[in-house]
Design a protein around this motif. Structure first.
Motif, PDB file in Angstrom:
ATOM      1  N   ASP A   1     -14.363  -1.086  -4.361  1.00 44.78           N
ATOM      2  CA  ASP A   1     -13.968  -2.409  -3.865  1.00 44.78           C
ATOM      3  C   ASP A   1     -15.154  -3.350  -3.993  1.00 44.78           C
ATOM      4  O   ASP A   1     -16.305  -2.942  -3.861  1.00 44.78           O
ATOM      5  CB  ASP A   1     -13.520  -2.328  -2.398  1.00 44.78           C
ATOM      6  CG  ASP A   1     -12.533  -3.436  -2.039  1.00 44.78           C
ATOM      7  OD1 ASP A   1     -11.348  -3.136  -1.813  1.00 44.78           O
ATOM      8  OD2 ASP A   1     -12.957  -4.624  -1.991  1.00 44.78           O
TER       9      ASP A   1
ATOM     10  N   GLU B   1      -9.156   4.534  -7.421  1.00 47.00           N
ATOM     11  CA  GLU B   1      -8.354   3.435  -6.874  1.00 47.00           C
ATOM     12  C   GLU B   1      -9.234   2.188  -6.838  1.00 47.00           C
ATOM     13  O   GLU B   1     -10.196   2.111  -6.071  1.00 47.00           O
ATOM     14  CB  GLU B   1      -7.817   3.722  -5.463  1.00 47.00           C
ATOM     15  CG  GLU B   1      -6.795   2.645  -5.091  1.00 47.00           C
ATOM     16  CD  GLU B   1      -6.553   2.411  -3.619  1.00 47.00           C
ATOM     17  OE1 GLU B   1      -5.779   1.490  -3.310  1.00 47.00           O
ATOM     18  OE2 GLU B   1      -7.140   3.116  -2.784  1.00 47.00           O
TER      19      GLU B   1
ATOM     20  N   ASN C   1      -3.700  -1.998  -6.463  1.00 47.76           N
ATOM     21  CA  ASN C   1      -2.841  -2.954  -5.761  1.00 47.76           C
ATOM     22  C   ASN C   1      -3.659  -4.241  -5.692  1.00 47.76           C
ATOM     23  O   ASN C   1      -4.473  -4.412  -4.787  1.00 47.76           O
ATOM     24  CB  ASN C   1      -2.509  -2.429  -4.359  1.00 47.76           C
ATOM     25  CG  ASN C   1      -1.776  -3.449  -3.501  1.00 47.76           C
ATOM     26  OD1 ASN C   1      -1.312  -4.478  -3.992  1.00 47.76           O
ATOM     27  ND2 ASN C   1      -1.688  -3.175  -2.203  1.00 47.76           N
TER      28      ASN C   1
ATOM     29  N   GLY D   1     -10.045  -1.584  -5.852  1.00 45.24           N
ATOM     30  CA  GLY D   1      -9.638  -2.426  -4.716  1.00 45.24           C
ATOM     31  C   GLY D   1      -9.060  -1.570  -3.602  1.00 45.24           C
ATOM     32  O   GLY D   1      -7.967  -1.810  -3.105  1.00 45.24           O
TER      33      GLY D   1
ATOM     34  N   ASP E   1     -17.222  -4.379  -8.928  1.00 38.69           N
ATOM     35  CA  ASP E   1     -16.369  -5.463  -9.389  1.00 38.69           C
ATOM     36  C   ASP E   1     -15.438  -4.886 -10.463  1.00 38.69           C
ATOM     37  O   ASP E   1     -15.892  -4.531 -11.558  1.00 38.69           O
ATOM     38  CB  ASP E   1     -17.244  -6.589  -9.959  1.00 38.69           C
ATOM     39  CG  ASP E   1     -16.427  -7.811 -10.338  1.00 38.69           C
ATOM     40  OD1 ASP E   1     -15.193  -7.800 -10.157  1.00 38.69           O
ATOM     41  OD2 ASP E   1     -17.025  -8.783 -10.832  1.00 38.69           O
ATOM     42  N   LEU E   2     -14.173  -4.747 -10.108  1.00 42.47           N
ATOM     43  CA  LEU E   2     -13.173  -4.122 -10.989  1.00 42.47           C
ATOM     44  C   LEU E   2     -13.733  -2.820 -11.560  1.00 42.47           C
ATOM     45  O   LEU E   2     -14.110  -1.936 -10.803  1.00 42.47           O
ATOM     46  CB  LEU E   2     -12.716  -5.111 -12.065  1.00 42.47           C
ATOM     47  CG  LEU E   2     -11.943  -6.320 -11.508  1.00 42.47           C
ATOM     48  CD1 LEU E   2     -11.551  -7.287 -12.622  1.00 42.47           C
ATOM     49  CD2 LEU E   2     -10.688  -5.891 -10.722  1.00 42.47           C
TER      50      LEU E   2
ATOM     51  N   SER F   1       0.846  -1.199   0.000  1.00 41.06           N
ATOM     52  CA  SER F   1       0.000   0.000   0.000  1.00 41.06           C
ATOM     53  C   SER F   1       0.884   1.254   0.000  1.00 41.06           C
ATOM     54  O   SER F   1       0.608   2.225  -0.720  1.00 41.06           O
ATOM     55  CB  SER F   1      -0.890   0.036   1.245  1.00 41.06           C
ATOM     56  OG  SER F   1      -1.339  -1.236   1.615  1.00 41.06           O
TER      57      SER F   1
HETATM   58  C1  LIG Z   1      -4.139  -6.242  -1.731  1.00 43.14           C
HETATM   59  S1  LIG Z   1      -5.664  -5.472  -1.270  1.00 43.14           S
HETATM   60  C2  LIG Z   1      -5.250  -3.768  -1.502  1.00 43.14           C
HETATM   61  C3  LIG Z   1      -6.012  -2.824  -0.596  1.00 43.14           C
HETATM   62  C4  LIG Z   1      -5.562  -1.355  -0.662  1.00 43.14           C
HETATM   63  N1  LIG Z   1      -5.666  -0.827  -2.001  1.00 43.14           N
HETATM   64  C5  LIG Z   1      -4.156  -1.206  -0.167  1.00 43.14           C
HETATM   65  O1  LIG Z   1      -3.251  -1.063  -1.012  1.00 43.14           O
HETATM   66  O2  LIG Z   1      -3.949  -1.224   1.049  1.00 43.14           O
HETATM   67  C6  LIG Z   1      -6.694  -5.842  -2.703  1.00 43.14           C
HETATM   68  C7  LIG Z   1      -8.110  -5.258  -2.632  1.00 43.14           C
HETATM   69  O3  LIG Z   1      -8.825  -5.619  -3.841  1.00 43.14           O
HETATM   70  C8  LIG Z   1     -10.177  -5.924  -3.507  1.00 43.14           C
HETATM   71  N2  LIG Z   1     -10.769  -6.755  -4.569  1.00 43.14           N
HETATM   72  C9  LIG Z   1     -10.660  -8.091  -4.754  1.00 43.14           C
HETATM   73  N3  LIG Z   1     -11.344  -8.482  -5.839  1.00 43.14           N
HETATM   74  C10 LIG Z   1     -11.903  -7.352  -6.363  1.00 43.14           C
HETATM   75  C11 LIG Z   1     -12.740  -7.093  -7.489  1.00 43.14           C
HETATM   76  N4  LIG Z   1     -13.127  -8.077  -8.315  1.00 43.14           N
HETATM   77  N5  LIG Z   1     -13.130  -5.822  -7.709  1.00 43.14           N
HETATM   78  C12 LIG Z   1     -12.749  -4.815  -6.869  1.00 43.14           C
HETATM   79  N6  LIG Z   1     -11.959  -5.003  -5.791  1.00 43.14           N
HETATM   80  C13 LIG Z   1     -11.540  -6.247  -5.544  1.00 43.14           C
HETATM   81  C14 LIG Z   1     -10.064  -6.620  -2.162  1.00 43.14           C
HETATM   82  O4  LIG Z   1     -11.300  -6.621  -1.465  1.00 43.14           O
HETATM   83  C15 LIG Z   1      -8.965  -5.786  -1.483  1.00 43.14           C
HETATM   84  O5  LIG Z   1      -9.513  -4.711  -0.763  1.00 43.14           O
END
Ligand SMILES: C[S@@+](CC[C@H](N)C(=O)[O-])C[C@H]1O[C@@H](n2cnc3c(N)ncnc32)[C@H](O)[C@@H]1O
Length: 206
Positions: free
Chosen positions: A78, A54, A114, A56, A98-99, A37
């Motif tokens: 997210d 951003e 990330n 996720g 979702d994405l 992060s």
């Molecule tokens: C490695 S964490 C990063 C969190 C934050 N951005 C950070 O850097 O501290 C990945 C994030 O992607 C989210 N995520 C997973 N699949 C996803 C999807 N299909 N669409 C959106 N977000 C998603 C997870 O819930 C999680 O919060």
């Protein structure tokens, strides 16, 4: 209100609001800021411009750094509704998505991600929000591939994608996917740890 609906308003001054308990819950179901992060935030504060998404966003900490340091409008999305809510509690516009699916064409000048990237044996998968935060499926790239396929649509002309890539996921493989999606990649920041090297790459249309 303590329901799961991310649109529920929260009165943070109300001891009956359940906010403290919910914070405890959120820390077990929402990815909290870590080295990756911090690296993404460093790159994004340096490179972001215009309207920022951003993907996720997790706790919303990276999005908050961009907003605070650069004064830019940042949307944090997210899949996890607890994450979207935690981002909103930080003052970020947190949405469940979702994405890139709900976002219109050319909507953002900067898109940061990330991704969940740990290669995970299908036999060891478990189904909860932390797995969604960590697991990139068997290859580690199962979220990165659809992200790269679609991000060009949501990116305005002159826009930049800032993507965190781990050596565990295969740096060359991710760059090949980015090239196939029409991007040229430039590393922005890189840091090595005992078990992986993390790089944030800036992707711009080739
Ligand atoms: C490695 S964490 C990063 C969190 C934050 N951005 C950070 O850097 O501290 C990945 C994030 O992607 C989210 N995520 C997973 N699949 C996803 C999807 N299909 N669409 C959106 N977000 C998603 C997870 O819930 C999680 O919060």
């Amino acid at each position: 209100m303590t329901g799961d609906d991310p649109a529920d308003p929260v009165d943070t001054d109300d001891p009956e609001s359940g906010l403290a308990e919910r914070r405890g819950l959120d820390e077990t179901v929402v990815y909290q800021p870590a080295e990756d992060s911090g690296l993404l935030a460093e790159a994004a504060v340096a490179e972001a411009h215009g309207r920022v998404l951003e993907v996720g966003t997790g706790s919303g900490w990276v999005a908050q750094q961009i907003a605070d340091e650069r004064g830019l409008a940042v949307v944090g999305s997210d899949l996890n509704p607890h994450a979207a809510r935690q981002a909103r509690e930080r003052g970020v516009e947190g949405v469940v998505a979702d994405l890139l699916s709900p976002f219109r064409a050319d909507a953002f000048d900067t898109v940061c991600f990330n991704p969940p990237y740990l290669p995970t044996d299908p036999d060891n998968e478990w189904d909860d929000w932390m797995e969604h935060a960590l697991s990139g499926g068997e290859s580690g790239r199962e979220l990165i591939e659809p992200f790269l396929d679609d991000v060009g649509r949501a990116l305005a002309p002159g826009g930049v994608v800032l993507l965190l890539v781990s050596s565990l996921t295969g740096y060359d493989e991710v760059l090949t996917l980015a090239e196939d999606a029409g991007f040229a990649a430039d590393p922005v920041v890189e840091e090595s740890f005992p078990f992986e090297t993390l790089t944030v790459v800036a992707l711009r249309r080739a």
